[in-house]
Enzyme design. Sequence first.
Site, PDB file in Angstrom:
ATOM      1  N   SER A  15       0.815  -1.207   0.110  1.00 13.56           N
ATOM      2  CA  SER A  15      -0.234  -0.131  -0.006  1.00 13.56           C
ATOM      3  C   SER A  15       0.848   1.139  -0.141  1.00 13.56           C
ATOM      4  O   SER A  15       1.559   1.261   0.871  1.00 13.56           O
ATOM      5  CB  SER A  15      -1.061   0.126   1.291  1.00 13.56           C
ATOM      6  OG  SER A  15      -1.643   1.273   1.370  1.00 13.56           O
ATOM      7  N   HIS A  40      -1.193  -1.131  -4.316  1.00 13.69           N
ATOM      8  CA  HIS A  40      -2.499  -0.909  -3.671  1.00 13.69           C
ATOM      9  C   HIS A  40      -2.454   0.546  -3.397  1.00 13.69           C
ATOM     10  O   HIS A  40      -1.573   1.205  -2.899  1.00 13.69           O
ATOM     11  CB  HIS A  40      -2.613  -1.648  -2.314  1.00 13.69           C
ATOM     12  CG  HIS A  40      -4.061  -1.744  -1.669  1.00 13.69           C
ATOM     13  ND1 HIS A  40      -4.997  -2.408  -2.077  1.00 13.69           N
ATOM     14  CD2 HIS A  40      -4.294  -0.688  -0.776  1.00 13.69           C
ATOM     15  CE1 HIS A  40      -6.068  -1.832  -1.159  1.00 13.69           C
ATOM     16  NE2 HIS A  40      -5.708  -0.935  -0.459  1.00 13.69           N
ATOM     17  N   ASP A  42      -4.724   3.672  -1.797  1.00 13.40           N
ATOM     18  CA  ASP A  42      -5.566   4.096  -0.966  1.00 13.40           C
ATOM     19  C   ASP A  42      -6.005   5.418  -1.252  1.00 13.40           C
ATOM     20  O   ASP A  42      -5.413   6.441  -0.996  1.00 13.40           O
ATOM     21  CB  ASP A  42      -5.066   3.885   0.568  1.00 13.40           C
ATOM     22  CG  ASP A  42      -5.086   2.497   0.965  1.00 13.40           C
ATOM     23  OD1 ASP A  42      -6.121   1.644   0.879  1.00 13.40           O
ATOM     24  OD2 ASP A  42      -3.970   2.113   1.286  1.00 13.40           O
ATOM     25  N   MET A  44      -8.774   8.144   0.012  1.00 14.45           N
ATOM     26  CA  MET A  44      -9.809   8.746   0.767  1.00 14.45           C
ATOM     27  C   MET A  44     -10.028  10.170   0.379  1.00 14.45           C
ATOM     28  O   MET A  44      -9.234  11.001   0.186  1.00 14.45           O
ATOM     29  CB  MET A  44      -8.800   8.684   2.146  1.00 14.45           C
ATOM     30  CG  MET A  44      -8.223   7.206   2.492  1.00 14.45           C
ATOM     31  SD  MET A  44      -7.544   7.177   3.926  1.00 14.45           S
ATOM     32  CE  MET A  44      -6.764   5.524   4.122  1.00 14.45           C
ATOM     33  N   HIS A  73      -8.270   1.058  -4.026  1.00 20.11           N
ATOM     34  CA  HIS A  73      -9.356   1.019  -2.974  1.00 20.11           C
ATOM     35  C   HIS A  73      -9.886   2.457  -2.575  1.00 20.11           C
ATOM     36  O   HIS A  73      -9.290   3.310  -2.027  1.00 20.11           O
ATOM     37  CB  HIS A  73      -8.419   0.593  -1.715  1.00 20.11           C
ATOM     38  CG  HIS A  73      -9.330   0.322  -0.640  1.00 20.11           C
ATOM     39  ND1 HIS A  73      -8.788  -0.002   0.698  1.00 20.11           N
ATOM     40  CD2 HIS A  73     -10.664   0.186  -0.329  1.00 20.11           C
ATOM     41  CE1 HIS A  73      -9.886   0.010   1.564  1.00 20.11           C
ATOM     42  NE2 HIS A  73     -11.003   0.210   1.006  1.00 20.11           N
ATOM     43  N   MET A  75     -12.151   4.766  -0.764  1.00 20.33           N
ATOM     44  CA  MET A  75     -12.824   4.927   0.572  1.00 20.33           C
ATOM     45  C   MET A  75     -13.405   6.366   0.357  1.00 20.33           C
ATOM     46  O   MET A  75     -12.914   7.418   1.067  1.00 20.33           O
ATOM     47  CB  MET A  75     -11.581   4.990   1.649  1.00 20.33           C
ATOM     48  CG  MET A  75     -11.380   3.457   1.831  1.00 20.33           C
ATOM     49  SD  MET A  75      -9.906   3.282   2.890  1.00 20.33           S
ATOM     50  CE  MET A  75      -8.496   3.474   1.418  1.00 20.33           C
ATOM     51  N   MET A 144     -11.866  -6.011   4.982  1.00 21.89           N
ATOM     52  CA  MET A 144     -10.976  -5.090   5.847  1.00 21.89           C
ATOM     53  C   MET A 144     -10.733  -5.547   6.955  1.00 21.89           C
ATOM     54  O   MET A 144     -11.709  -6.035   7.917  1.00 21.89           O
ATOM     55  CB  MET A 144     -11.809  -3.697   5.894  1.00 21.89           C
ATOM     56  CG  MET A 144     -11.955  -2.924   4.594  1.00 21.89           C
ATOM     57  SD  MET A 144     -10.457  -2.423   3.931  1.00 21.89           S
ATOM     58  CE  MET A 144      -9.614  -1.384   5.316  1.00 21.89           C
ATOM     59  N   ASP A 182      -6.830  -6.521   4.010  1.00 22.14           N
ATOM     60  CA  ASP A 182      -6.190  -5.086   4.179  1.00 22.14           C
ATOM     61  C   ASP A 182      -6.265  -4.931   5.329  1.00 22.14           C
ATOM     62  O   ASP A 182      -7.330  -4.574   5.856  1.00 22.14           O
ATOM     63  CB  ASP A 182      -6.940  -4.366   2.810  1.00 22.14           C
ATOM     64  CG  ASP A 182      -6.449  -2.945   2.911  1.00 22.14           C
ATOM     65  OD1 ASP A 182      -5.440  -2.489   3.581  1.00 22.14           O
ATOM     66  OD2 ASP A 182      -6.871  -1.996   2.314  1.00 22.14           O
ATOM     67  N   GLY A 183      -5.162  -4.469   5.975  1.00 21.84           N
ATOM     68  CA  GLY A 183      -5.045  -3.621   7.295  1.00 21.84           C
ATOM     69  C   GLY A 183      -4.437  -4.542   8.351  1.00 21.84           C
ATOM     70  O   GLY A 183      -4.812  -5.623   8.756  1.00 21.84           O
TER      71      GLY A 183
HETATM   72  C1  DX5 Z   1      -6.568   1.678   5.563  1.00 25.27           C
HETATM   73  C2  DX5 Z   1      -5.995   1.153   4.049  1.00 25.27           C
HETATM   74  C3  DX5 Z   1      -4.992   0.198   4.296  1.00 25.27           C
HETATM   75  C4  DX5 Z   1      -3.733   0.488   5.130  1.00 25.27           C
HETATM   76  C5  DX5 Z   1      -2.623  -0.695   5.164  1.00 25.27           C
HETATM   77  O1  DX5 Z   1      -7.812   2.338   5.378  1.00 25.27           O
HETATM   78  O2  DX5 Z   1      -7.001   0.886   3.284  1.00 25.27           O
HETATM   79  O3  DX5 Z   1      -4.655  -0.049   2.924  1.00 25.27           O
HETATM   80  O4  DX5 Z   1      -2.837   1.520   4.186  1.00 25.27           O
HETATM   81  O5  DX5 Z   1      -1.887  -0.156   5.990  1.00 25.27           O
HETATM   82  P1  DX5 Z   1      -1.225  -1.434   6.949  1.00 25.27           P
HETATM   83  O6  DX5 Z   1      -0.740  -2.628   6.386  1.00 25.27           O
HETATM   84  O7  DX5 Z   1       0.285  -0.736   7.482  1.00 25.27           O
HETATM   85  O8  DX5 Z   1      -2.123  -1.683   8.086  1.00 25.27           O
HETATM   86 ZN    ZN Z   2      -6.540  -0.101   1.323  1.00 26.35          ZN
END
Ligand code: DX5
Ligand code: ZN
Length: 231
Positions: A15, A40, A42, A44, A73, A75, A144, A182-183
Site C-alpha cells: 500500500s 495498492h 488508498d 480517501m 481502493h 474509501m 477490511m 487489508d489492514g
Molecule cells: C486502511 C488502508 C490500508 C492501509 C494498510 O484504510 O485501506 O490499505 O494503508 O496499511 P497497514 O498494512 O500498515 O495496516
Molecule cells: Zn486499502
Amino acid sequence: MFKTGLNRGFMIAPSLLSADFANLEKEIKAVAAAGADWIHVDVMDGHFVPNLTVGAPVVRSLKPVSPLPLDCHLMIEKPEAYVADFAAAGADYITIHVEATEDPRAVLQEIRRLGAKPGITLRPATPLDRIAPHLAEVDLVLVMTVNPGFSGQAFMTEQAAKCAALRKELDRLGSGALIEVDGGINPETAKECLDADVLVAGNAVFKAGDYGAAIRALKAVKAGSRPSSPR
Ligand code: DX5
Ligand code: ZN
C-alpha cells in the site's frame, strides 16, 4: 499479462499509503523488483473516512511508470461520481465500499463497462450479507481487517473469519473472484488469512529496511499451504 494467483501462494499488494510520497515512482519500482504483485492505492476523501489521500490524477501519473497493476481502493462517498476518472487514469482494479453508495450494483457494472475490474469491500462492522448480492458482479472482494482510514493499525482477528465464509460462497457461485485482505497484515497475522489470495501490506513492506525480505516473509506464510478449491 498480469498474474492472477489462483491456486498459488499469496500475491502481495504493497500500500502506497506507507511509501515515501516524494518518491512514488522509485518506491513502486523498488517493490516490483522486490517481488510485489500489485500496487495498492488508498483513495480517501475526508468524508467516508477521516483522512485525505490521493485521487485519479495521481493514478494517471503512476500508470506509465508502474510495471504492476494498480489496485485502487476507493474509501470515498458516492464513488459513482469518480469511477470514470479512475478507469480513464488507468486503474486496473477499482474497489468500492458497499456502504458508500445507494446502488453498488450499478457502480460495479459501470466499472466493468469502463474496462476496469470491479471490486467490493466493507467496513469491519458491516456483515457479509451486505455484499452477498454483489459477489457475482466482482473480480475482487476486499476484507477490511482494520477500520478504513489509516495505515499502521492493529489487525482485527475476528474479521479474518470472513475470508473462509467468502471462499465458500464464491465457490458456490462458481466465481473466480480473488479475496484480498487489508489492514495490519504482517507475517504473523497473515497466518489467519490463508483463504485470501492477495495481502495488502503498508507498514509491513514500506517500513521494513529490506522490501524483498519483507515480501518473501509474507509469501512464505502460504507457500504450498493453500487448500485447493474446486475452481
Ligand atoms: C486502511 C488502508 C490500508 C492501509 C494498510 O484504510 O485501506 O490499505 O494503508 O496499511 P497497514 O498494512 O500498515 O495496516
Ligand atoms: Zn486499502
